[in-house]
Design an enzyme around this catalytic site. Structure first.
Site, PDB file in Angstrom:
ATOM      1  N   ARG A   8     -21.496   7.499  38.847  1.00  0.00           N
ATOM      2  CA  ARG A   8     -22.322   6.454  39.492  1.00  0.00           C
ATOM      3  C   ARG A   8     -21.792   5.365  39.534  1.00  0.00           C
ATOM      4  O   ARG A   8     -20.863   5.067  38.845  1.00  0.00           O
ATOM      5  CB  ARG A   8     -23.613   6.638  38.505  1.00  0.00           C
ATOM      6  N   HIS A   9     -22.377   4.486  40.888  1.00  0.00           N
ATOM      7  CA  HIS A   9     -21.940   3.103  40.577  1.00  0.00           C
ATOM      8  C   HIS A   9     -22.180   2.432  39.462  1.00  0.00           C
ATOM      9  O   HIS A   9     -23.119   2.420  38.858  1.00  0.00           O
ATOM     10  CB  HIS A   9     -22.428   2.424  42.098  1.00  0.00           C
ATOM     11  N   GLY A  10     -21.559   1.150  39.264  1.00  0.00           N
ATOM     12  CA  GLY A  10     -22.017   0.206  38.388  1.00  0.00           C
ATOM     13  C   GLY A  10     -23.068  -0.646  38.688  1.00  0.00           C
ATOM     14  O   GLY A  10     -23.962  -0.459  39.816  1.00  0.00           O
ATOM     15  N   ARG A  58     -22.192  -0.899  46.568  1.00  0.00           N
ATOM     16  CA  ARG A  58     -22.219  -0.757  45.144  1.00  0.00           C
ATOM     17  C   ARG A  58     -21.294   0.515  44.648  1.00  0.00           C
ATOM     18  O   ARG A  58     -20.798   0.501  43.669  1.00  0.00           O
ATOM     19  CB  ARG A  58     -23.570  -0.692  44.663  1.00  0.00           C
ATOM     20  N   GLU A  82     -27.238   7.283  49.024  1.00  0.00           N
ATOM     21  CA  GLU A  82     -28.357   7.444  48.171  1.00  0.00           C
ATOM     22  C   GLU A  82     -29.674   7.980  49.013  1.00  0.00           C
ATOM     23  O   GLU A  82     -29.625   7.793  50.310  1.00  0.00           O
ATOM     24  CB  GLU A  82     -28.780   5.978  47.370  1.00  0.00           C
TER      25      GLU A  82
END
Length: 216
Positions: A8-10, A58, A82
């Site tokens: 997952r992105h930060g 992101r 997403e």
């Protein structure tokens, strides 16, 4: 046999502010950048043949930090975006809960039977996930090690697909920022080895950031 790392992105300002992001192009905040660097350090010694990412900022920025740590490039794949939350994007969880409690309950309890207002159904988002895996199987094969950088909802759908879990159970899985979920690919038969590993973050851990039920 190959490995797939779901990352997952930060953290972003929307994550810390408890807002729906969906397909808004939100950048990482300072914590998110630090988290992405930590994740890159953690993944540095793991074998990876190719990195794919959602094109949203992101995720792509997070993938860039992984790519720098590995000394390699990365590729964007549109189907890794997403879920499109439509009218809810940019709004606080609490704002939606206060104004549309019944819709919010449907979102949490039966996402597979529900569509965000003017957004994308979770079933349509699952079709994107399935299309992404078909592409990866044809483009990369089942014997390579792949890192996939995407989003909390998208990763949950990937896990549901890989394990045959109903979409309505997707929120029962926590996926924290920059967490790593490891999957073994046995010629198209997928074994989930670990889920939501973010121990490497140390003091950058944000408790509760992986389960939307805890953030409302």
């Amino acid at each position: 046999m190959g490995k797939i790392y779901l990352i997952r992105h930060g953290e972003t300002p929307s994550n810390s502010g408890k807002r729906f992001q969906g397909q808004m192009n939100v950048q990482l905040n300072a914590t998110g950048i630090a988290q992405a660097k930590k994740m890159g350090e953690f993944m540095k010694d793991k074998h990876i043949d190719v990195i794919y990412t959602s094109p949203l900022l992101r995720a792509a920025t997070t993938a860039a930090h992984l790519a720098m740590a590995k000394g390699m490039g990365y590729k964007a794949l549109d189907d890794l975006k997403e879920i499109n939350f439509g009218d809810w994007e940019g709004k606080l969880y609490s704002e939606i809960y206060d104004k549309e409690p019944e819709e919010f309950d449907k979102f949490l309890i039966c996402p597979g039977d529900w569509t965000p207002p003017n957004g994308e159904s979770f079933n349509d988002a699952m079709l994107r996930v399935q299309r992404a895996y078909k592409f990866l199987a044809e483009e990369v094969g089942h014997d390579k090690d792949i890192a996939i950088v995407s989003h909390g909802g998208n990763i949950r759908l990937q896990i549901c697909m890989l394990l045959g879990i109903p979409i309505n159970n997707m929120w029962k899985v926590s996926i924290n920022n920059v967490s790593v979920t490891t999957v073994t690919d046995w010629d198209g038969n997928y074994i989930v080895e670990s889920v939501n590993d973010f121990h490497f973050l140390g003091d950058l851990i944000r408790h509760g950031s992986g389960n939307i039920r805890k953030e409302v």
